[in-house]
Design a protein around this motif. Structure first.
Motif, PDB file in Angstrom:
ATOM      1  N   ASP A   9      23.713  34.483   2.456  1.00 55.65           N
ATOM      2  CA  ASP A   9      25.133  34.121   2.438  1.00 55.65           C
ATOM      3  C   ASP A   9      25.929  35.112   1.592  1.00 55.65           C
ATOM      4  OD1 ASP A   9      24.827  31.919   4.036  1.00 55.65           O
ATOM      5  OD2 ASP A   9      24.801  30.477   2.395  1.00 55.65           O
ATOM      6  N   GLY A  10      25.410  35.389   0.407  1.00 51.96           N
ATOM      7  CA  GLY A  10      26.110  36.311  -0.483  1.00 51.96           C
ATOM      8  C   GLY A  10      26.227  37.703   0.103  1.00 51.96           C
ATOM      9  N   LEU A  11      25.178  38.168   0.748  1.00 54.54           N
ATOM     10  CA  LEU A  11      25.208  39.507   1.331  1.00 54.54           C
ATOM     11  C   LEU A  11      26.161  39.578   2.519  1.00 54.54           C
ATOM     12  CD1 LEU A  11      21.420  40.454   1.181  1.00 54.54           C
ATOM     13  CD2 LEU A  11      23.270  41.262  -0.298  1.00 54.54           C
ATOM     14  N   ARG A  12      26.283  38.483   3.245  1.00 57.86           N
ATOM     15  CA  ARG A  12      27.274  38.464   4.325  1.00 57.86           C
ATOM     16  C   ARG A  12      28.673  38.623   3.746  1.00 57.86           C
ATOM     17  NH1 ARG A  12      26.336  33.797   5.981  1.00 57.86           N
ATOM     18  NH2 ARG A  12      24.759  34.279   7.546  1.00 57.86           N
ATOM     19  N   GLY A  13      28.927  37.954   2.635  1.00 54.39           N
ATOM     20  CA  GLY A  13      30.221  38.107   1.981  1.00 54.39           C
ATOM     21  C   GLY A  13      30.433  39.498   1.428  1.00 54.39           C
ATOM     22  N   PHE A  46      24.831  45.106  10.400  1.00 56.98           N
ATOM     23  CA  PHE A  46      24.191  44.215   9.430  1.00 56.98           C
ATOM     24  C   PHE A  46      24.500  42.753   9.762  1.00 56.98           C
ATOM     25  CE2 PHE A  46      24.082  42.112   5.197  1.00 56.98           C
ATOM     26  CZ  PHE A  46      22.736  42.309   4.925  1.00 56.98           C
ATOM     27  N   PHE A  47      25.742  42.452  10.150  1.00 51.44           N
ATOM     28  CA  PHE A  47      26.094  41.092  10.564  1.00 51.44           C
ATOM     29  C   PHE A  47      25.233  40.644  11.740  1.00 51.44           C
ATOM     30  CE2 PHE A  47      30.674  41.991   9.052  1.00 51.44           C
ATOM     31  CZ  PHE A  47      30.396  41.506   7.784  1.00 51.44           C
ATOM     32  N   PRO A 206      19.669  44.858  16.305  1.00 49.50           N
ATOM     33  CA  PRO A 206      19.733  44.052  15.092  1.00 49.50           C
ATOM     34  C   PRO A 206      19.590  42.558  15.341  1.00 49.50           C
ATOM     35  CG  PRO A 206      21.860  45.046  15.567  1.00 49.50           C
ATOM     36  CD  PRO A 206      20.872  45.685  16.476  1.00 49.50           C
ATOM     37  N   PHE A 207      20.178  42.049  16.429  1.00 46.63           N
ATOM     38  CA  PHE A 207      20.083  40.605  16.673  1.00 46.63           C
ATOM     39  C   PHE A 207      18.632  40.191  16.904  1.00 46.63           C
ATOM     40  CE2 PHE A 207      20.058  36.769  19.219  1.00 46.63           C
ATOM     41  CZ  PHE A 207      20.964  35.960  18.549  1.00 46.63           C
TER      42      PHE A 207
END
Length: 357
Positions: A9-13, A46-47, A206-207
């Motif tokens: 979660d933090g890395l997505r932010g 990355f997302f 990536p997915f």
């Protein structure tokens, strides 16, 4: 109860915030080699990797009780309210942009057509002075279209792919991505009509690699993981230009990002870091979608007025804070209430339906 991966979660932010800064820099330094976060567009890749991991984690164990139709409903409720808000903000941004000239305006009918297609996440004719984008009311929506395509692919075949077949899919898409990065010179593409062909290439590896990461249960453990891995993303995006950049960017997507996710899922986090990661993760999606119409206005201001850096930098800092606040407001007062209402309505309809059968 399932474990929650707070560091992801933090890395997505972190990635969402860095891509916002990248877009602000891009307005001032449109030349790729001059942008301080010149590889920032790799945040999208990355997302996609995070999405593949999270989708597998959230839904793999729910099949076959979960139907394809119900999966689509859940994902639409999760993603589409913010898409609609993004299009509305894009329309308002275009209508009230004070730096657009007469040649940059379009008729109400054309704008309505573009908005209608955008509300469906479909590509549309690009607005003038919007760089040939397929989703020119809100540029990042191009990646949401690819997210939807990846989710459809997962629902139709993903749950039944064996580990071996999934590995073949990941390997084949890795070759396609590497060939695209090297042949094109970089991975900056997929968002415009001239490079639309790159969009499925950028999402495929990536997915499905994220899905494979989840199913393989491959984990790494590193100290101070959230801060360290956020720093890794910053360094990846701010690396030298590397002309051509294809080899470097392919390496980042194929190797570095999976290592980051593996470390993010295998490392502990505690204390205040948990709250920061959760907040960062919550606002990441709205932050990604609400900021870009204002980037258009900011870019047009820079192009029209040529302000000195003593003016530009404070505006950039102020806009970054505004984007975070707007993302939180959109989440708190629009996205979460709308999703709650849609889910409650679905439960009510499901409860009533047997009585009417």
């Amino acid at each position: 109860m399932k474990r929650h991966f707070e560091i992801l979660d933090g890395l997505r932010g972190t990635a969402a915030l860095l891509v916002v800064v990248f877009h602000l820099f891009e307005a001032v330094w449109p030349d790729y080699t001059a942008n301080p976060l010149r590889h920032g567009y790799l945040a999208v890749d990355f997302f996609f990797l995070l999405s593949g991991f999270v989708v597998g984690y959230a839904y793999d164990d729910r099949w076959p009780a979960l139907t394809v139709r119900e999966f689509f409903r859940i994902r639409l409720v999760r993603l589409h309210p913010m898409v609609l808000l993004a299009v509305v903000i894009g329309v308002l941004g275009h209508l009230f942009d004070p730096f657009l000239g007469p040649a940059d305006r379009v008729s109400g009918l054309r704008l309505s057509l573009i908005a209608g297609l955008g509300a469906l996440l479909l590509p549309a004719p690009s607005l003038p002075n919007h760089y040939g984008e397929t989703h020119s009311l809100n540029g990042p929506c191009w990646s949401l279209l690819q997210e939807y395509v990846a989710n459809v692919a997962y629902a139709l075949v993903g749950p039944w792919l064996s580990r071996r077949v999934l590995l073949l899919v990941v390997s084949g898409s890795a070759v396609a991505l590497a060939a695209t990065a090297v042949g094109h010179g970089h991975l900056q593409g997929g968002w415009g009509w001239d490079t639309f062909w790159m969009a499925p290439v950028r999402v495929a590896f990536p997915f499905f690699a994220g899905l494979l990461l989840f199913r393989s249960e491959w984990r790494l453990r590193v100290p101070a993981a959230y801060a360290l891995l956020s720093a890794v993303l910053l360094l990846v995006f701010a690396a030298p230009a590397f002309q051509p950049a294809g080899y470097y960017e392919a390496f980042c997507v194929l190797v570095v990002f999976p290592l980051v996710v593996a470390a993010g899922t295998g490392s502990p986090v505690g204390g205040a870091w948990v709250a920061l990661c959760r907040f960062s993760g919550r606002i990441s999606y709205p932050l990604y979608l609400v900021h870009y119409p204002f980037i258009y206005v900011f870019t047009h201001w820079v192009q029209a007025r040529h302000p000195p850096m003593t003016q530009v930098l404070p505006v950039m800092v102020g806009l970054t804070g505004f984007f975070v606040a707007l993302a939180w407001a959109a989440l708190r007062f629009y996205d979460e209430p709308v999703r709650a209402w849609l889910n409650a309505r679905h439960r009510l309809v499901a409860a009533i339906r047997p009585e009417n059968a």
